[in-house]
Motif scaffolding. Structure first.
Motif, PDB file in Angstrom:
ATOM      1  N   ASP A   1       0.854  -1.193   0.000  1.00 42.78           N
ATOM      2  CA  ASP A   1       0.000   0.000   0.000  1.00 42.78           C
ATOM      3  C   ASP A   1       0.889   1.243   0.000  1.00 42.78           C
ATOM      4  OD1 ASP A   1      -2.373  -1.447   0.079  1.00 42.78           O
ATOM      5  OD2 ASP A   1      -2.396  -1.490   2.279  1.00 42.78           O
ATOM      6  N   PRO A   2       0.397   2.361  -0.564  1.00 46.76           N
ATOM      7  CA  PRO A   2       1.207   3.590  -0.594  1.00 46.76           C
ATOM      8  C   PRO A   2       1.717   4.010   0.791  1.00 46.76           C
ATOM      9  CG  PRO A   2      -0.703   3.841  -2.002  1.00 46.76           C
ATOM     10  CD  PRO A   2      -0.873   2.529  -1.272  1.00 46.76           C
ATOM     11  N   GLU A   3       0.931   3.756   1.824  1.00 43.12           N
ATOM     12  CA  GLU A   3       1.333   4.132   3.188  1.00 43.12           C
ATOM     13  C   GLU A   3       2.538   3.332   3.684  1.00 43.12           C
ATOM     14  OE1 GLU A   3      -2.949   4.890   2.472  1.00 43.12           O
ATOM     15  OE2 GLU A   3      -1.784   3.070   2.320  1.00 43.12           O
ATOM     16  N   GLN A   4       2.823   2.199   3.042  1.00 43.95           N
ATOM     17  CA  GLN A   4       3.919   1.325   3.469  1.00 43.95           C
ATOM     18  C   GLN A   4       5.212   1.556   2.688  1.00 43.95           C
ATOM     19  OE1 GLN A   4       1.507  -2.263   2.812  1.00 43.95           O
ATOM     20  NE2 GLN A   4       1.912  -2.767   4.955  1.00 43.95           N
ATOM     21  N   ILE A   5       5.195   2.490   1.752  1.00 43.36           N
ATOM     22  CA  ILE A   5       6.397   2.770   0.959  1.00 43.36           C
ATOM     23  C   ILE A   5       7.453   3.418   1.855  1.00 43.36           C
ATOM     24  CG2 ILE A   5       7.323   4.287  -0.861  1.00 43.36           C
ATOM     25  CD1 ILE A   5       5.987   1.853  -2.023  1.00 43.36           C
ATOM     26  N   LEU A   6       8.646   2.849   1.846  1.00 38.01           N
ATOM     27  CA  LEU A   6       9.748   3.406   2.626  1.00 38.01           C
ATOM     28  C   LEU A   6      10.273   4.671   1.950  1.00 38.01           C
ATOM     29  CD1 LEU A   6      11.613   0.106   3.532  1.00 38.01           C
ATOM     30  CD2 LEU A   6      10.039   1.434   4.957  1.00 38.01           C
ATOM     31  N   PRO A   7      10.822   5.615   2.716  1.00 38.10           N
ATOM     32  CA  PRO A   7      11.250   6.900   2.152  1.00 38.10           C
ATOM     33  C   PRO A   7      12.480   6.824   1.249  1.00 38.10           C
ATOM     34  CG  PRO A   7      11.746   6.798   4.496  1.00 38.10           C
ATOM     35  CD  PRO A   7      10.950   5.574   4.166  1.00 38.10           C
ATOM     36  N   ASP A   8      13.170   5.675   1.214  1.00 38.77           N
ATOM     37  CA  ASP A   8      14.373   5.568   0.384  1.00 38.77           C
ATOM     38  C   ASP A   8      14.128   4.814  -0.921  1.00 38.77           C
ATOM     39  OD1 ASP A   8      14.078   3.010   1.449  1.00 38.77           O
ATOM     40  OD2 ASP A   8      16.221   2.739   1.810  1.00 38.77           O
ATOM     41  N   LEU A   9      12.848   4.614  -1.305  1.00 36.50           N
ATOM     42  CA  LEU A   9      12.497   3.903  -2.537  1.00 36.50           C
ATOM     43  C   LEU A   9      12.139   4.864  -3.661  1.00 36.50           C
ATOM     44  CD1 LEU A   9      10.167   1.028  -1.274  1.00 36.50           C
ATOM     45  CD2 LEU A   9      12.455   0.802  -2.209  1.00 36.50           C
ATOM     46  N   VAL A  10      12.510   4.506  -4.880  1.00 39.51           N
ATOM     47  CA  VAL A  10      12.122   5.288  -6.053  1.00 39.51           C
ATOM     48  C   VAL A  10      10.709   4.869  -6.445  1.00 39.51           C
ATOM     49  CG1 VAL A  10      12.615   5.831  -8.459  1.00 39.51           C
ATOM     50  CG2 VAL A  10      14.509   5.421  -6.865  1.00 39.51           C
ATOM     51  N   THR A  11       9.786   5.838  -6.425  1.00 38.03           N
ATOM     52  CA  THR A  11       8.407   5.624  -6.853  1.00 38.03           C
ATOM     53  C   THR A  11       8.128   6.544  -8.033  1.00 38.03           C
ATOM     54  OG1 THR A  11       7.524   7.312  -5.358  1.00 38.03           O
ATOM     55  CG2 THR A  11       7.686   5.059  -4.490  1.00 38.03           C
ATOM     56  N   MET A  12       6.970   6.403  -8.628  1.00 37.65           N
ATOM     57  CA  MET A  12       6.603   7.299  -9.711  1.00 37.65           C
ATOM     58  C   MET A  12       6.605   8.735  -9.209  1.00 37.65           C
ATOM     59  SD  MET A  12       6.432   5.539 -12.378  1.00 37.65           S
ATOM     60  CE  MET A  12       5.936   6.908 -13.419  1.00 37.65           C
ATOM     61  N   ASN A  13       7.123   9.635 -10.023  1.00 39.09           N
ATOM     62  CA  ASN A  13       7.250  11.070  -9.740  1.00 39.09           C
ATOM     63  C   ASN A  13       8.325  11.396  -8.707  1.00 39.09           C
ATOM     64  OD1 ASN A  13       5.166  11.974 -11.596  1.00 39.09           O
ATOM     65  ND2 ASN A  13       3.761  10.940 -10.203  1.00 39.09           N
ATOM     66  N   SER A  14       9.170  10.426  -8.379  1.00 40.67           N
ATOM     67  CA  SER A  14      10.308  10.691  -7.488  1.00 40.67           C
ATOM     68  C   SER A  14      11.403  11.416  -8.258  1.00 40.67           C
ATOM     69  CB  SER A  14      10.885   9.390  -6.926  1.00 40.67           C
ATOM     70  OG  SER A  14      10.001   8.774  -6.019  1.00 40.67           O
ATOM     71  N   THR A  15      12.081  12.321  -7.562  1.00 38.15           N
ATOM     72  CA  THR A  15      13.238  13.011  -8.117  1.00 38.15           C
ATOM     73  C   THR A  15      14.472  12.421  -7.451  1.00 38.15           C
ATOM     74  OG1 THR A  15      11.953  15.007  -8.497  1.00 38.15           O
ATOM     75  CG2 THR A  15      14.350  15.253  -8.465  1.00 38.15           C
ATOM     76  N   VAL A  16      15.388  11.909  -8.288  1.00 39.69           N
ATOM     77  CA  VAL A  16      16.489  11.092  -7.800  1.00 39.69           C
ATOM     78  C   VAL A  16      17.832  11.693  -8.202  1.00 39.69           C
ATOM     79  CG1 VAL A  16      17.463   8.763  -7.864  1.00 39.69           C
ATOM     80  CG2 VAL A  16      14.996   9.078  -8.085  1.00 39.69           C
ATOM     81  N   LYS A  17      18.775  11.694  -7.249  1.00 38.34           N
ATOM     82  CA  LYS A  17      20.150  12.118  -7.538  1.00 38.34           C
ATOM     83  C   LYS A  17      20.999  10.862  -7.714  1.00 38.34           C
ATOM     84  CE  LYS A  17      22.255  15.471  -5.264  1.00 38.34           C
ATOM     85  NZ  LYS A  17      23.001  16.174  -4.173  1.00 38.34           N
ATOM     86  N   PHE A  18      21.743  10.846  -8.815  1.00 38.99           N
ATOM     87  CA  PHE A  18      22.611   9.725  -9.159  1.00 38.99           C
ATOM     88  C   PHE A  18      24.063  10.174  -9.160  1.00 38.99           C
ATOM     89  CE2 PHE A  18      18.665   9.423 -11.505  1.00 38.99           C
ATOM     90  CZ  PHE A  18      18.262   8.120 -11.304  1.00 38.99           C
ATOM     91  N   SER A  19      24.969   9.230  -8.956  1.00 40.72           N
ATOM     92  CA  SER A  19      26.384   9.499  -9.202  1.00 40.72           C
ATOM     93  C   SER A  19      26.908   8.441 -10.159  1.00 40.72           C
ATOM     94  CB  SER A  19      27.194   9.490  -7.900  1.00 40.72           C
ATOM     95  OG  SER A  19      27.259   8.192  -7.361  1.00 40.72           O
ATOM     96  N   VAL A  20      27.805   8.865 -11.030  1.00 36.24           N
ATOM     97  CA  VAL A  20      28.444   7.965 -11.989  1.00 36.24           C
ATOM     98  C   VAL A  20      29.633   7.337 -11.299  1.00 36.24           C
ATOM     99  CG1 VAL A  20      29.574   7.821 -14.236  1.00 36.24           C
ATOM    100  CG2 VAL A  20      27.682   9.445 -13.897  1.00 36.24           C
ATOM    101  N   ASP A  21      29.685   6.006 -11.257  1.00 34.20           N
ATOM    102  CA  ASP A  21      30.749   5.296 -10.534  1.00 34.20           C
ATOM    103  C   ASP A  21      32.149   5.689 -10.996  1.00 34.20           C
ATOM    104  OD1 ASP A  21      28.869   3.990  -8.999  1.00 34.20           O
ATOM    105  OD2 ASP A  21      29.269   1.997  -9.807  1.00 34.20           O
TER     106      ASP A  21
END
Length: 137
Positions: A46-66
């Protein structure tokens, strides 16, 4: 062969993504089969159970290139929300479907424009709707 990391997605994202797939003309988008594979292997909560460190739809994510430690930011969106600014990635793009349900610290291979791949790591989730209380956006 690389083993894919475990992924978790919300039941709301799952329903909406299947609606997107159902509306597409048969065999019109190459990335659909990859998205369907990801959805089939996901843990659904359920949406209420999504952990804060997961990528979901409409999430803005910062990446680093290895290889270079350079960083970039993208938002994972539905196809209707893509724009020409280059700040969003469609869930129907192979990399977009690969991002869904990943966590901070997970690594994936990202195709380079001229061919080949680079390895990137999810460094931070700058915005996640569920974390901000937007459970039924």
């Amino acid at each position: 062969m690389n083993q894919k990391p475990e992924i978790t997605i919300s039941s709301l994202d799952l329903d909406r993504l299947y609606n997107v797939i159902d509306l597409l003309p048969k065999n019109s988008v190459a990335g659909v089969s990859g998205l369907e594979e990801e959805l089939a292997r996901a843990n659904i909560v359920d949406p209420e159970q999504i952990l804060p460190d997961l990528v979901t739809m409409n999430s803005t994510v910062k990446f680093s290139v290895d290889s270079s430690l350079k960083e970039f930011v993208l938002t994972l969106v539905y196809p209707k929300d893509i724009d020409s600014k280059g700040e969003k990635i469609s869930i129907l793009a192979p990399v977009g479907s690969a991002l869904l349900g990943l966590s901070i610290g997970d690594r994936i291979e990202w195709p380079k424009p001229g061919g080949g791949t680079i390895k990137v790591m999810i460094k931070e989730i700058l915005y996640q709707p569920e974390r901000d209380g937007e459970l039924h956006r």
